[in-house]
Design a protein around this motif. Structure first.
Motif, PDB file in Angstrom:
ATOM      1  N   TYR B  74       0.894  -1.163   0.000  1.00 14.75           N
ATOM      2  CA  TYR B  74       0.000   0.000   0.000  1.00 14.75           C
ATOM      3  C   TYR B  74       0.926   1.205   0.000  1.00 14.75           C
ATOM      4  O   TYR B  74       1.524   1.517   1.027  1.00 14.75           O
ATOM      5  N   PHE B  77       4.271   1.074   1.973  1.00 11.87           N
ATOM      6  CA  PHE B  77       4.175   0.111   3.072  1.00 11.87           C
ATOM      7  C   PHE B  77       3.941  -1.304   2.534  1.00 11.87           C
ATOM      8  O   PHE B  77       2.968  -1.549   1.814  1.00 11.87           O
ATOM      9  N   ALA B  79       2.606  -4.623   3.050  1.00  8.88           N
ATOM     10  CA  ALA B  79       1.647  -5.231   3.982  1.00  8.88           C
ATOM     11  C   ALA B  79       1.804  -6.742   4.019  1.00  8.88           C
ATOM     12  O   ALA B  79       1.476  -7.380   5.015  1.00  8.88           O
ATOM     13  N   SER B  99      -4.918 -10.231  13.554  1.00 14.55           N
ATOM     14  CA  SER B  99      -5.360  -9.037  12.847  1.00 14.55           C
ATOM     15  C   SER B  99      -4.158  -8.285  12.291  1.00 14.55           C
ATOM     16  O   SER B  99      -3.153  -8.128  12.975  1.00 14.55           O
ATOM     17  N   GLY B 100      -4.257  -7.859  11.046  1.00 13.93           N
ATOM     18  CA  GLY B 100      -3.175  -7.106  10.433  1.00 13.93           C
ATOM     19  C   GLY B 100      -2.130  -7.970   9.760  1.00 13.93           C
ATOM     20  O   GLY B 100      -1.147  -7.460   9.231  1.00 13.93           O
ATOM     21  N   SER B 101      -2.339  -9.307   9.770  1.00 17.06           N
ATOM     22  CA  SER B 101      -1.345 -10.175   9.159  1.00 17.06           C
ATOM     23  C   SER B 101      -1.539 -10.273   7.643  1.00 17.06           C
ATOM     24  O   SER B 101      -0.810 -11.004   6.984  1.00 17.06           O
ATOM     25  N   GLY B 102      -2.502  -9.543   7.109  1.00 13.62           N
ATOM     26  CA  GLY B 102      -2.603  -9.447   5.662  1.00 13.62           C
ATOM     27  C   GLY B 102      -3.540 -10.442   5.003  1.00 13.62           C
ATOM     28  O   GLY B 102      -3.474 -10.643   3.789  1.00 13.62           O
ATOM     29  N   LYS B 103      -4.440 -11.041   5.767  1.00 15.21           N
ATOM     30  CA  LYS B 103      -5.351 -12.029   5.190  1.00 15.21           C
ATOM     31  C   LYS B 103      -6.251 -11.403   4.127  1.00 15.21           C
ATOM     32  O   LYS B 103      -6.346 -11.905   3.001  1.00 15.21           O
ATOM     33  N   SER B 104      -6.879 -10.289   4.502  1.00 12.43           N
ATOM     34  CA  SER B 104      -7.759  -9.640   3.536  1.00 12.43           C
ATOM     35  C   SER B 104      -6.975  -9.144   2.332  1.00 12.43           C
ATOM     36  O   SER B 104      -7.448  -9.226   1.190  1.00 12.43           O
ATOM     37  N   THR B 105      -5.794  -8.617   2.587  1.00 13.02           N
ATOM     38  CA  THR B 105      -4.961  -8.112   1.499  1.00 13.02           C
ATOM     39  C   THR B 105      -4.676  -9.214   0.485  1.00 13.02           C
ATOM     40  O   THR B 105      -4.806  -9.012  -0.725  1.00 13.02           O
ATOM     41  N   HIS B 262     -11.459 -15.679  11.527  1.00 12.42           N
ATOM     42  CA  HIS B 262     -10.833 -15.458  12.823  1.00 12.42           C
ATOM     43  C   HIS B 262     -11.221 -16.560  13.784  1.00 12.42           C
ATOM     44  O   HIS B 262     -10.741 -16.622  14.898  1.00 12.42           O
TER      45      HIS B 262
HETATM   46  N1  LIG Z   1      -6.414   0.404   2.163  1.00 13.20           N
HETATM   47  C1  LIG Z   1      -5.283   0.287   2.888  1.00 13.20           C
HETATM   48  N2  LIG Z   1      -4.352   1.259   2.856  1.00 13.20           N
HETATM   49  C2  LIG Z   1      -3.224   1.153   3.581  1.00 13.20           C
HETATM   50  N3  LIG Z   1      -2.922   0.128   4.365  1.00 13.20           N
HETATM   51  C3  LIG Z   1      -3.803  -0.880   4.450  1.00 13.20           C
HETATM   52  C4  LIG Z   1      -5.030  -0.849   3.716  1.00 13.20           C
HETATM   53  N4  LIG Z   1      -5.728  -1.979   3.996  1.00 13.20           N
HETATM   54  C5  LIG Z   1      -4.945  -2.667   4.858  1.00 13.20           C
HETATM   55  N5  LIG Z   1      -3.804  -2.024   5.118  1.00 13.20           N
HETATM   56  C6  LIG Z   1      -2.729  -2.480   6.008  1.00 13.20           C
HETATM   57  O1  LIG Z   1      -2.275  -3.739   5.556  1.00 13.20           O
HETATM   58  C7  LIG Z   1      -2.022  -4.601   6.639  1.00 13.20           C
HETATM   59  C8  LIG Z   1      -2.817  -5.886   6.464  1.00 13.20           C
HETATM   60  O2  LIG Z   1      -4.192  -5.557   6.494  1.00 13.20           O
HETATM   61  P1  LIG Z   1      -5.311  -6.634   6.230  1.00 13.20           P
HETATM   62  O3  LIG Z   1      -6.613  -5.909   6.217  1.00 13.20           O
HETATM   63  O4  LIG Z   1      -4.965  -7.422   5.047  1.00 13.20           O
HETATM   64  O5  LIG Z   1      -5.191  -7.525   7.538  1.00 13.20           O
HETATM   65  P2  LIG Z   1      -6.121  -8.723   8.011  1.00 13.20           P
HETATM   66  O6  LIG Z   1      -5.233  -9.869   8.254  1.00 13.20           O
HETATM   67  O7  LIG Z   1      -7.238  -8.918   7.072  1.00 13.20           O
HETATM   68  O8  LIG Z   1      -6.633  -8.162   9.391  1.00 13.20           O
HETATM   69  P3  LIG Z   1      -8.066  -8.393  10.063  1.00 13.20           P
HETATM   70  O9  LIG Z   1      -8.005  -9.756  10.635  1.00 13.20           O
HETATM   71  O10 LIG Z   1      -8.104  -7.350  11.141  1.00 13.20           O
HETATM   72  O11 LIG Z   1      -9.094  -8.216   9.037  1.00 13.20           O
HETATM   73  C9  LIG Z   1      -2.384  -3.837   7.900  1.00 13.20           C
HETATM   74  O12 LIG Z   1      -1.188  -3.354   8.476  1.00 13.20           O
HETATM   75  C10 LIG Z   1      -3.229  -2.698   7.402  1.00 13.20           C
HETATM   76  O13 LIG Z   1      -3.052  -1.564   8.202  1.00 13.20           O
END
Ligand SMILES: Nc1ncnc2c1ncn2[C@@H]1O[C@H](COP(=O)(O)OP(=O)(O)OP(=O)(O)O)[C@@H](O)[C@H]1O
Ligand SMILES: [Mg+2]
Lengths: 310, 314
Positions: B74, B77, B79, B99-105, B262
């Protein structure tokens, strides 16, 4: 936390629930809010009561002929038909020119343009344009639509006036439309993209329908703003004297000298205090108010319709 | 479709063993990992017969989606850092991690949903049937049509139930009987009986669980190959959650499913394979361990994994 076995005495509970007594600051604030509402309504009421009471004789004595007669040096024969015609043409020009350009600009800025510095700069400038005094738009209209494009518009014509007002409300149309588009939840767009819809499909079938009520209300309200403007029309050269259309054809009316409802109000209001035009001024204001009020009512109607259908 | 697939299989068997790929035992041939075995919520392994017995346990399962050293940025950064894993066809793969480990990404990178976020960037490869999804000639719209998505918060269109499901087929100009397609999709999403009498009602007027199943019906109406689900049940009560899980089981016969969750029990109950992600020192997510769900939950190789799946951190 107290141990499970010790119950809280009833007196303590009652005292803790009783609150702090009267909240004076809160009450004073509430009173101020109410006062503001009353003052606003009072001004509005006085204004309307004054105008309507002075206009009433005109309508009772002359009835519909006030609406259907042309301007005249004699107050008893003067009417607002040319103003109605001018305002009507202006409204059509605004709808044809400002609405599509404004709405499409907003769609581009919100849905298509990359979110770059340039886009942000453009957006900010459009906001600033909405704050430019309307006389300035009049000067622009004079330079562009009357002088530069004179051969096309007929110079000081209702077309030039309408185009000037269209440009005047363009920033307002863009801003209100852009705000409605921005209010569409991102989840809706993602839902569309998630099943493989293209940007055009998402915009047309999902984003626009859900932004439509807001866009319509905003744009239609900007129309009543355009119809109430006087200063730009003065600069562009709407007729401020008495003129008669005679047997002029519609084309001549479009390309010839013109007037509009707010111009008529302005002219009559300039007559000496106790002249016979006093009541006429009030009556013309009432006509102008009715026109804008019905436009606003139409906007509300449209919005309700769209909200139901979608 | 055969050529890229075959190439892909050859590649996966002949290529020198990449340690990361090795970890993905699910795709490695010769393993007698009992993929059909699922763990019950009490944690005890219990064999469970899937809807149709498939011979896939003997043969190497065909990976539909493969990530090869994928990093996601991003802006500046990072991710997600060098993620590599395979997603076998017609199975459910769970992505778990704090949370924040990048699963959604990662999930959103697989159907190019992240393209909608400005100044994002992908490094490495995301392969779909052997094709790089970020190749020059790839149209993200086509990608998303084949790799559908169900979101965390149910997001039905503010349209009728029928139009919700028919939207996809309509924009893709699918021929054939729309009524039948809508009915079939709603049946597959286990929603038909509840809504068959009120197809004209708004989709937003349904309960949360029903809305989520409507979103699933909407996703499968365009006949995707892969369905991505980002915590599809997190906004739902336990009963609706179970319904969604049962539904996932039925869907895996026809579709490949990647689900972020989760809920450890859900991952254990509902998935065949599990990828465990963690957030590194640099706040970038990386794959700690992956493999058949049974193994990840009963016999993890990494201490972090064990701590996470047993609820000691995360
Ligand atoms: N649109 C965005 N812009 C900038 N950074 C982002 C964006 N979306 C996510 N991130 C960052 O990317 C990293 C991974 O986010 P992600 O949403 O993939 O985590 P996650 O594993 O899905 O977390 P959760 O379990 O809370 O949903 C995090 O550090 C988050 O802050
Ligand atoms: Mg997430």
């Amino acid at each position: 936390m107290a141990g499970a076995s010790t119950a809280v005495p009833a007196v303590v509970v009652r005292r803790s629930l009783a609150g702090q007594g009267a909240d004076w600051r809160g009450l004073i604030f509430q009173g101020l809010l109410l006062l503001s509402v009353v003052i606003t309504l009072l001004f509005l009421f006085i204004l309307l009561a004054d105008v309507f009471s002075r206009a009433l004789p005109v309508f009772t004595e002359r009835g519909g002929s006030f609406l259907s007669s042309s301007l005249s040096s004699s107050a008893a024969r003067s009417g607002v038909i040319q103003g109605l015609f001018g305002s009507f043409v202006i409204a059509i020009i605004v709808v044809i020119v400002a609405f599509p350009i404004g709405i499409m600009t907003a769609i581009y800025l919100e849905e298509y343009a990359p979110d770059t510095r340039l886009t942000q700069l453009i957006s900010i400038n459009i906001r600033n344009l909405a704050g430019v005094p309307s006389v300035v738009y009049g000067l622009l209209g004079l330079a562009v639509f009357v002088q530069l494009l004179g051969p096309l518009t007929g110079g000081r014509s209702v077309i030039a006036g309408g185009l000037t007002l269209a440009v005047l409300v363009l920033p307002i149309v863009i801003i209100t439309s852009a705000e409605s588009l921005r209010a569409v939840p991102q989840a809706l767009r993602e839902a569309g993209y998630g099943i493989g819809a293209s940007r055009w499909q998402v915009t047309r079938s999902l984003v626009l329908p859900s932004a439509a009520p807001g866009i319509l209300t905003g744009t239609v309200l900007s129309l009543s703003r355009a119809l109430g403007e006087t200063a730009p029309l003065i600069v562009v050269g709407a007729v401020s004297g008495y003129f008669s259309t005679g047997n002029a054809s519609t084309v001549d009316q479009l390309f010839g000298r013109f007037t509009a409802l707010p111009m008529i109000v302005f002219n009559w209001a300039r007559e000496p205090q106790q002249s016979a035009f006093g009541p006429l001024t009030a009556a013309a204001i009432v006509v102008l108010l009715l026109v804008t009020l019905s436009i606003n009512a139409f906007a509300i109607l449209l919005r309700n319709r769209f909200e139901k259908n979608w | 479709m055969t050529t890229p697939l075959e190439e892909n299989m050859i590649h996966s068997t002949v290529a020198p063993p990449d340690p990361a790929v090795e970890g993905a035992a699910v795709a490695a041939p010769g393993r007698d990992a009992p993929i059909a075995v699922k763990i019950h919520s009490d944690g005890a392994p219990k064999p469970e017969v899937k809807g149709t017995p498939t011979p896939q346990t003997d043969v190497a399962t065909v990976p539909v989606v493969r990530l090869r050293g994928m990093s996601f940025y991003y802006g500046s950064f990072r991710a997600v850092r060098e993620v590599t894993f395979d997603v076998p066809k017609n199975e459910i793969t769970a992505l778990i991690g704090p949370s924040g480990s990048g699963k959604s990404t990662i999930l959103r990178a697989i159907n190019r949903m992240n393209d909608l976020i400005p100044s994002t960037r992908v490094e490495g490869e995301v392969l779909y049937n052997g094709e790089d999804l970020y190749g020059d000639r790839v149209d993200p719209v086509e990608v998303r049509r084949r790799i559908g998505m169900v979101f965390q918060k149910p997001n039905p269109f503010p349209k009728s139930i029928f139009d919700n499901v028919a939207f996809g087929p309509r924009v893709h100009g699918l021929k054939g009987n729309l009524n039948d397609l809508v009915e079939q999709s709603l049946r597959r999403a286990a929603l038909w009986d509840e809504v068959k009498d009120k197809l004209k009602q708004s989709g937003t007027a349904l309960s949360g669980g029903q809305q989520q199943r409507l979103c699933i019906a909407r996703a499968i109406a365009v006949e995707p190959d892969v369905i991505l689900m980002d915590e599809p049940a997190s906004a739902l009560d336990p009963r609706a959650t179970l319904q969604i899980e049962e539904l996932m089981h039925e869907l895996e016969e026809r579709y490949t499913i990647i689900v972020v969750t989760h809920n450890m029990q859900q991952a254990a109950r509902a998935s065949d394979n599990t990828v465990f992600l963690n957030m590194g020192e640099d706040r970038a997510g990386y794959v700690v361990e992956m493999g058949p769900t049974t193994q990840i939950f009963t016999n993890p190789k990494n201490q972090l994994t064990e701590d996470y799946v047993s609820g000691r951190f995360g």
